[in-house]
Design a protein around this motif. Structure first.
Motif, PDB file in Angstrom:
ATOM      1  N   LEU A   7       0.724  -1.463   0.245  1.00 46.97           N
ATOM      2  CA  LEU A   7      -0.081  -0.076   0.155  1.00 46.97           C
ATOM      3  C   LEU A   7       0.699   1.514  -0.136  1.00 46.97           C
ATOM      4  CD1 LEU A   7      -2.334  -0.376   2.845  1.00 46.97           C
ATOM      5  CD2 LEU A   7      -3.145  -0.322   0.155  1.00 46.97           C
ATOM      6  N   PRO A   8       0.144   2.316  -0.741  1.00 43.96           N
ATOM      7  CA  PRO A   8       1.291   3.000  -0.867  1.00 43.96           C
ATOM      8  C   PRO A   8       0.722   3.838   0.848  1.00 43.96           C
ATOM      9  CG  PRO A   8      -0.402   3.652  -2.444  1.00 43.96           C
ATOM     10  CD  PRO A   8      -0.838   2.149  -1.641  1.00 43.96           C
ATOM     11  N   GLU A   9       2.196   5.324   1.210  1.00 43.58           N
ATOM     12  CA  GLU A   9       2.621   4.668   2.635  1.00 43.58           C
ATOM     13  C   GLU A   9       1.245   6.047   2.792  1.00 43.58           C
ATOM     14  OE1 GLU A   9       5.402   7.421   5.603  1.00 43.58           O
ATOM     15  OE2 GLU A   9       6.108   6.349   3.801  1.00 43.58           O
ATOM     16  N   LYS A  10       0.923   7.300   2.257  1.00 44.20           N
ATOM     17  CA  LYS A  10      -0.925   8.135   2.156  1.00 44.20           C
ATOM     18  C   LYS A  10      -1.788   6.878   3.381  1.00 44.20           C
ATOM     19  CE  LYS A  10      -2.287  12.293   1.290  1.00 44.20           C
ATOM     20  NZ  LYS A  10      -2.766  12.994   0.541  1.00 44.20           N
ATOM     21  N   ILE A  11      -2.140   5.979   2.529  1.00 42.39           N
ATOM     22  CA  ILE A  11      -3.632   5.019   2.131  1.00 42.39           C
ATOM     23  C   ILE A  11      -2.917   4.396   4.128  1.00 42.39           C
ATOM     24  CG2 ILE A  11      -4.610   2.704   1.974  1.00 42.39           C
ATOM     25  CD1 ILE A  11      -4.279   4.631  -0.990  1.00 42.39           C
ATOM     26  N   TRP A  12      -1.782   3.645   4.118  1.00 39.86           N
ATOM     27  CA  TRP A  12      -1.366   3.109   4.779  1.00 39.86           C
ATOM     28  C   TRP A  12      -1.895   3.993   6.443  1.00 39.86           C
ATOM     29  CZ3 TRP A  12       1.697   2.996   9.391  1.00 39.86           C
ATOM     30  CH2 TRP A  12       1.946   1.877   9.732  1.00 39.86           C
ATOM     31  N   MET A  13      -1.516   5.269   6.600  1.00 39.22           N
ATOM     32  CA  MET A  13      -1.523   6.402   7.436  1.00 39.22           C
ATOM     33  C   MET A  13      -2.350   6.362   8.254  1.00 39.22           C
ATOM     34  SD  MET A  13       1.710   6.898   9.763  1.00 39.22           S
ATOM     35  CE  MET A  13       3.130   7.793   8.931  1.00 39.22           C
ATOM     36  N   LYS A  14      -3.652   6.613   6.813  1.00 44.67           N
ATOM     37  CA  LYS A  14      -5.399   6.902   7.185  1.00 44.67           C
ATOM     38  C   LYS A  14      -5.575   5.951   7.558  1.00 44.67           C
ATOM     39  CE  LYS A  14      -7.150  10.479   5.793  1.00 44.67           C
ATOM     40  NZ  LYS A  14      -7.401  11.669   7.279  1.00 44.67           N
ATOM     41  N   GLN A  15      -5.437   4.429   7.461  1.00 44.08           N
ATOM     42  CA  GLN A  15      -5.460   2.946   7.807  1.00 44.08           C
ATOM     43  C   GLN A  15      -5.649   2.520   9.716  1.00 44.08           C
ATOM     44  OE1 GLN A  15      -4.548   0.183   5.374  1.00 44.08           O
ATOM     45  NE2 GLN A  15      -6.442   0.526   3.663  1.00 44.08           N
ATOM     46  N   GLN A  16      -4.031   3.313   9.916  1.00 41.19           N
ATOM     47  CA  GLN A  16      -3.762   3.309  11.095  1.00 41.19           C
ATOM     48  C   GLN A  16      -4.021   4.097  12.021  1.00 41.19           C
ATOM     49  OE1 GLN A  16      -1.750   0.709  12.057  1.00 41.19           O
ATOM     50  NE2 GLN A  16      -2.666   0.019   9.507  1.00 41.19           N
ATOM     51  N   PHE A  17      -4.381   5.646  11.661  1.00 43.50           N
ATOM     52  CA  PHE A  17      -4.604   6.657  12.005  1.00 43.50           C
ATOM     53  C   PHE A  17      -5.627   7.783  11.476  1.00 43.50           C
ATOM     54  CE2 PHE A  17       0.541   6.185  12.069  1.00 43.50           C
ATOM     55  CZ  PHE A  17       0.466   5.623  13.196  1.00 43.50           C
ATOM     56  N   ALA A  18      -6.309   8.882  12.569  1.00 46.32           N
ATOM     57  CA  ALA A  18      -6.995   9.428  11.971  1.00 46.32           C
ATOM     58  C   ALA A  18      -5.964  11.113  12.036  1.00 46.32           C
ATOM     59  CB  ALA A  18      -8.481   9.521  12.869  1.00 46.32           C
ATOM     60  N   ILE A  19      -5.659  11.637  11.715  1.00 44.05           N
ATOM     61  CA  ILE A  19      -4.579  12.862  11.270  1.00 44.05           C
ATOM     62  C   ILE A  19      -5.218  14.292  11.724  1.00 44.05           C
ATOM     63  CG2 ILE A  19      -2.366  13.593  10.331  1.00 44.05           C
ATOM     64  CD1 ILE A  19      -1.832  10.769   9.309  1.00 44.05           C
ATOM     65  N   GLY A  20      -4.873  14.782  12.412  1.00 43.02           N
ATOM     66  CA  GLY A  20      -5.169  16.302  12.459  1.00 43.02           C
ATOM     67  C   GLY A  20      -6.533  16.567  13.342  1.00 43.02           C
ATOM     68  N   VAL A  21      -7.427  17.522  13.890  1.00 42.30           N
ATOM     69  CA  VAL A  21      -8.079  17.565  14.695  1.00 42.30           C
ATOM     70  C   VAL A  21      -9.964  16.824  14.209  1.00 42.30           C
ATOM     71  CG1 VAL A  21      -9.265  19.655  15.680  1.00 42.30           C
ATOM     72  CG2 VAL A  21      -6.994  19.642  15.793  1.00 42.30           C
ATOM     73  N   ASN A  22     -10.390  17.700  12.629  1.00 41.44           N
ATOM     74  CA  ASN A  22     -11.165  17.787  11.972  1.00 41.44           C
ATOM     75  C   ASN A  22     -11.371  16.656  11.362  1.00 41.44           C
ATOM     76  OD1 ASN A  22     -11.297  19.693  11.381  1.00 41.44           O
ATOM     77  ND2 ASN A  22     -11.072  20.190   9.412  1.00 41.44           N
ATOM     78  N   ASP A  23     -10.329  15.467  11.567  1.00 37.37           N
ATOM     79  CA  ASP A  23     -10.700  13.915  11.372  1.00 37.37           C
ATOM     80  C   ASP A  23     -10.212  12.943  12.681  1.00 37.37           C
ATOM     81  OD1 ASP A  23     -10.652  11.535   9.408  1.00 37.37           O
ATOM     82  OD2 ASP A  23      -8.292  10.926   9.631  1.00 37.37           O
TER      83      ASP A  23
END
Length: 187
Positions: free
Chosen positions: A51-67
């Motif tokens: 998986l691309p790193e950005k997609i993998w990160m979104k699967q592991q973390f909610a990043i930012g106040v809005n997310d």
């Protein structure tokens, strides 16, 4: 003037908010926590399966106040944190496409150096209704920079760790189990 008085929060709610925001992780405990998280993210990246790193990160973390806020709001406000199947009304969007199953948050990390403070003030209350622990990171005006390094972004005011079976979750479990050793009381 009567309306202004009625809009003020009750004393019990105000006391709850103060209790939730006076504990923080700082100093050597913060250094240990962040280095452990960075190492666990690096180890977990090896098993991302192409998986691309950005997609993998979104699967592991909610990043930012809005997310983080969005994920917390979609979690059920009940005593069960393991409920991960969306209801039938949540399963389909207006366009008819299915929404990915909800992955609850294991913990939320918030940088205490947030300015203005109201950007993250709602997170502890929202997280407490979902029984998600909140860890405040205090690092003399550099907490958001250091928190961003964990997920390879410039700065992050809040990061939610999604409850999955990974090295990152094991590191967070370890931190949550040692909780009182790491937490210092407010300034």
């Amino acid at each position: 003037m009567g309306k202004k008085k009625s809009l003020k929060p009750t004393k019990s709610l105000k006391d709850t908010e103060e209790v939730l925001t006076t504990d923080y992780i700082g100093g050597d405990a913060l250094d240990d926590l962040l280095s452990k998280l960075v190492r666990s993210v690096e180890v977990a990246k090896g098993s991302r399966g192409g998986l691309p790193e950005k997609i993998w990160m979104k699967q592991q973390f909610a990043i930012g106040v809005n997310d983080v806020t969005r994920v917390l709001e979609r979690m059920p406000a009940s005593s069960s944190r393991t409920h991960s199947t969306p209801s039938s009304s949540e399963a389909h969007t207006v366009s008819g496409r299915g929404r990915a199953p909800l992955v609850p948050l294991q913990a939320v990390l918030v940088a205490a150096d947030c300015n203005p403070k109201w950007l993250t003030k709602h997170i502890p209350t929202l997280a407490s209704t979902r029984q998600v622990p909140v860890l405040y990171l205090k690092d003399n005006k550099a907490g958001s920079l250091r928190l961003g390094q964990v997920v390879n972004v410039r700065t992050a005011l809040a990061i939610g760790v999604k409850a999955r079976d990974s090295v990152v979750n094991k590191a967070i479990d370890e931190v949550l189990n040692r909780g009182s050793e790491l937490v210092a009381t407010g300034p």
